[in-house]
Motif scaffolding. Structure first.
Motif, PDB file in Angstrom:
ATOM      1  N   LEU A 104       0.823  -1.220   0.000  1.00 18.88           N
ATOM      2  CA  LEU A 104       0.000   0.000   0.000  1.00 18.88           C
ATOM      3  C   LEU A 104       0.858   1.272   0.000  1.00 18.88           C
ATOM      4  O   LEU A 104       0.333   2.381  -0.034  1.00 18.88           O
ATOM      5  N   GLY A 105       2.181   1.106   0.125  1.00 16.86           N
ATOM      6  CA  GLY A 105       3.075   2.273   0.079  1.00 16.86           C
ATOM      7  C   GLY A 105       3.408   2.869   1.435  1.00 16.86           C
ATOM      8  O   GLY A 105       3.937   3.982   1.511  1.00 16.86           O
ATOM      9  N   PHE A 106       3.120   2.150   2.537  1.00 11.89           N
ATOM     10  CA  PHE A 106       3.447   2.655   3.867  1.00 11.89           C
ATOM     11  C   PHE A 106       4.976   2.684   4.036  1.00 11.89           C
ATOM     12  O   PHE A 106       5.688   1.884   3.446  1.00 11.89           O
ATOM     13  N   CYS A 107       5.448   3.605   4.891  1.00 11.60           N
ATOM     14  CA  CYS A 107       6.904   3.769   5.008  1.00 11.60           C
ATOM     15  C   CYS A 107       7.408   3.593   6.445  1.00 11.60           C
ATOM     16  O   CYS A 107       8.509   4.050   6.773  1.00 11.60           O
ATOM     17  N   GLY A 108       6.646   2.922   7.296  1.00 14.40           N
ATOM     18  CA  GLY A 108       7.098   2.659   8.663  1.00 14.40           C
ATOM     19  C   GLY A 108       6.107   1.771   9.379  1.00 14.40           C
ATOM     20  O   GLY A 108       5.053   1.432   8.818  1.00 14.40           O
ATOM     21  N   ILE A 109       6.450   1.402  10.603  1.00 13.99           N
ATOM     22  CA  ILE A 109       5.606   0.523  11.427  1.00 13.99           C
ATOM     23  C   ILE A 109       5.328   1.233  12.750  1.00 13.99           C
ATOM     24  O   ILE A 109       6.220   1.867  13.322  1.00 13.99           O
ATOM     25  N   LYS A 110       4.088   1.092  13.232  1.00 14.49           N
ATOM     26  CA  LYS A 110       3.698   1.728  14.486  1.00 14.49           C
ATOM     27  C   LYS A 110       3.276   0.666  15.506  1.00 14.49           C
ATOM     28  O   LYS A 110       2.498  -0.237  15.190  1.00 14.49           O
ATOM     29  N   LEU A 111       3.797   0.787  16.718  1.00 16.09           N
ATOM     30  CA  LEU A 111       3.434  -0.117  17.807  1.00 16.09           C
ATOM     31  C   LEU A 111       2.877   0.685  18.961  1.00 16.09           C
ATOM     32  O   LEU A 111       3.419   1.741  19.310  1.00 16.09           O
ATOM     33  N   GLU A 112       1.834   0.158  19.578  1.00 13.31           N
ATOM     34  CA  GLU A 112       1.178   0.904  20.651  1.00 13.31           C
ATOM     35  C   GLU A 112       1.347   0.134  21.976  1.00 13.31           C
ATOM     36  O   GLU A 112       2.469  -0.013  22.457  1.00 13.31           O
ATOM     37  N   ILE A 113       0.259  -0.384  22.532  1.00 13.60           N
ATOM     38  CA  ILE A 113       0.341  -1.038  23.846  1.00 13.60           C
ATOM     39  C   ILE A 113      -0.233  -2.459  23.817  1.00 13.60           C
ATOM     40  O   ILE A 113      -0.769  -2.936  24.801  1.00 13.60           O
ATOM     41  N   SER A 114      -0.068  -3.139  22.655  1.00 12.30           N
ATOM     42  CA  SER A 114      -0.494  -4.552  22.617  1.00 12.30           C
ATOM     43  C   SER A 114       0.465  -5.406  23.421  1.00 12.30           C
ATOM     44  O   SER A 114       0.067  -6.358  24.076  1.00 12.30           O
ATOM     45  N   CYS A 115       1.756  -5.090  23.331  1.00 10.92           N
ATOM     46  CA  CYS A 115       2.733  -5.800  24.164  1.00 10.92           C
ATOM     47  C   CYS A 115       3.917  -4.885  24.454  1.00 10.92           C
ATOM     48  O   CYS A 115       4.117  -3.878  23.773  1.00 10.92           O
ATOM     49  N   ASN A 116       4.652  -5.259  25.473  1.00 10.88           N
ATOM     50  CA  ASN A 116       5.858  -4.518  25.861  1.00 10.88           C
ATOM     51  C   ASN A 116       6.922  -4.665  24.767  1.00 10.88           C
ATOM     52  O   ASN A 116       7.047  -5.727  24.144  1.00 10.88           O
ATOM     53  N   ALA A 117       7.701  -3.606  24.546  1.00  7.16           N
ATOM     54  CA  ALA A 117       8.726  -3.617  23.496  1.00  7.16           C
ATOM     55  C   ALA A 117       9.784  -4.698  23.703  1.00  7.16           C
ATOM     56  O   ALA A 117      10.441  -5.113  22.751  1.00  7.16           O
ATOM     57  N   ALA A 118       9.940  -5.165  24.936  1.00  8.86           N
ATOM     58  CA  ALA A 118      10.950  -6.202  25.217  1.00  8.86           C
ATOM     59  C   ALA A 118      10.374  -7.615  25.078  1.00  8.86           C
ATOM     60  O   ALA A 118      11.090  -8.603  25.235  1.00  8.86           O
ATOM     61  N   ASP A 119       9.083  -7.726  24.755  1.00 14.64           N
ATOM     62  CA  ASP A 119       8.413  -9.023  24.599  1.00 14.64           C
ATOM     63  C   ASP A 119       8.993  -9.750  23.377  1.00 14.64           C
ATOM     64  O   ASP A 119       9.231  -9.136  22.341  1.00 14.64           O
ATOM     65  N   ARG A 120       9.137 -11.075  23.494  1.00 14.05           N
ATOM     66  CA  ARG A 120       9.670 -11.858  22.364  1.00 14.05           C
ATOM     67  C   ARG A 120       8.716 -11.873  21.167  1.00 14.05           C
ATOM     68  O   ARG A 120       9.120 -12.204  20.055  1.00 14.05           O
ATOM     69  N   ALA A 121       7.453 -11.516  21.399  1.00 18.89           N
ATOM     70  CA  ALA A 121       6.480 -11.437  20.295  1.00 18.89           C
ATOM     71  C   ALA A 121       6.871 -10.364  19.280  1.00 18.89           C
ATOM     72  O   ALA A 121       6.347 -10.330  18.163  1.00 18.89           O
ATOM     73  N   MET A 122       7.805  -9.500  19.658  1.00 17.71           N
ATOM     74  CA  MET A 122       8.243  -8.433  18.746  1.00 17.71           C
ATOM     75  C   MET A 122       9.124  -8.951  17.603  1.00 17.71           C
ATOM     76  O   MET A 122       9.350  -8.240  16.622  1.00 17.71           O
ATOM     77  N   ALA A 123       9.636 -10.188  17.726  1.00 15.92           N
ATOM     78  CA  ALA A 123      10.623 -10.680  16.752  1.00 15.92           C
ATOM     79  C   ALA A 123      10.165 -10.572  15.292  1.00 15.92           C
ATOM     80  O   ALA A 123      10.883  -9.999  14.465  1.00 15.92           O
ATOM     81  N   PRO A 124       8.977 -11.104  14.924  1.00 12.89           N
ATOM     82  CA  PRO A 124       8.600 -10.999  13.505  1.00 12.89           C
ATOM     83  C   PRO A 124       8.444  -9.554  13.028  1.00 12.89           C
ATOM     84  O   PRO A 124       8.791  -9.236  11.882  1.00 12.89           O
ATOM     85  N   VAL A 125       7.963  -8.671  13.908  1.00 13.57           N
ATOM     86  CA  VAL A 125       7.819  -7.257  13.535  1.00 13.57           C
ATOM     87  C   VAL A 125       9.184  -6.692  13.169  1.00 13.57           C
ATOM     88  O   VAL A 125       9.359  -6.034  12.125  1.00 13.57           O
TER      89      VAL A 125
END
Ligand SMILES: [Zn+2]
Length: 265
Positions: A104-125
């Protein structure tokens, strides 16, 4: 100092739609006029990120990103879009949505409060961010008083993310909310910058961040429409920094980061 057109500004942190399923285009056009009056040439839309609460489903995420895409399409010379993701949806859905947003032409990724930034779920992002060269803007707030650290990132957590993925450009949101400690937490991670968005200005804070991190690691943001432009721009115009540092904070840094993410700015 009154705002003048001589200040070129890019706003890296906005939410033109806020708890709004249907956008009112009269409001959007007013917002653009308001921005241009302050010298803001471009705005990055991060999405209506809290419309469905802390843990949006895959279809809710898609509808938020579709709204961002529609706004960018309607006002292509003003808006740029970041792809909002919920890392807790898991590896497959996260990668799929980021790939869709890139198309779609987006130029970045935004993260809010679904999980903590140190969570291992962040790996694929973060792996996808590295693959596409996209900057990642992480909502961050001092957790000393908020005490929601299970899912809400403290500056120490955003610094941890920066240390784990040195190849990814990370934007830690909300200078006033992370404060002096937040600046110190990210200091050694050269890939992490801080945005100036949100809250009322605190005297000396922008100048402190520039002195500790270097002007190239402080990026202007407002958090519109939650915040007003007068205080957002004013805190940078009034900061005790040099002309070239001010230009870096208001314009050059965002342009560099967005161009690296593939945007035509
Ligand atoms: Zn925000």
């Amino acid at each position: 100092m009154p705002p003048t057109q001589s200040h070129r500004i890019i706003d890296i942190h906005t939410h033109p739609a806020f708890f709004q399923e249907e956008v009112d285009h009269a409001d959007v056009r007013r917002l653009i006029r308001y921005g241009r009056k302050f010298g803001i040439e471009r705005m990055v839309i991060l999405g209506d990120v809290l419309r469905y609460g802390r843990l949006p489903s895959a279809s809710q995420i898609r509808s938020i990103n579709d709204q961002t895409a529609a706004l960018v399409e309607a006002y292509p010379d003003y808006f740029l879009g970041f792809c909002y993701v919920n890392p807790k949806l898991g590896d497959r859905l996260v990668r799929k949505e980021i790939a869709r947003c890139v198309r779609l032409g987006f130029c970045g990724i935004k993260l809010e409060i679904s999980c903590n930034a140190a969570d291992r779920a962040m790996a694929p992002v973060m792996e996808e961010a590295a693959r596409y060269g996209l900057p990642v803007l992480q909502h961050t707030a001092d957790q000393t008083n908020i005490r929601e650290r299970a899912f809400h990132s403290d500056p120490a957590d955003t610094a941890t993310l920066g240390g784990r993925y040195p190849e990814v450009q990370i934007i830690m949101a909300h200078l006033t909310s992370v404060g002096l400690r937040g600046v110190r937490e990210i200091e050694e991670y050269r890939n992490v910058v801080v945005d100036t968005s949100a809250f009322q200005p605190v005297a000396g804070l922008v100048a402190y961040a520039v002195a500790r991190l270097g002007a190239e690691r402080v990026v202007y943001g407002s958090d519109l429409v939650i915040r007003d432009l007068g205080s957002s721009v004013g805190r940078v115009l009034a900061a005790d920094i040099s002309r070239s540092e001010r230009r870096a904070v208001l314009f050059d840094n965002a342009r560099r980061i967005l161009r690296n993410g593939g945007a035509d700015v």
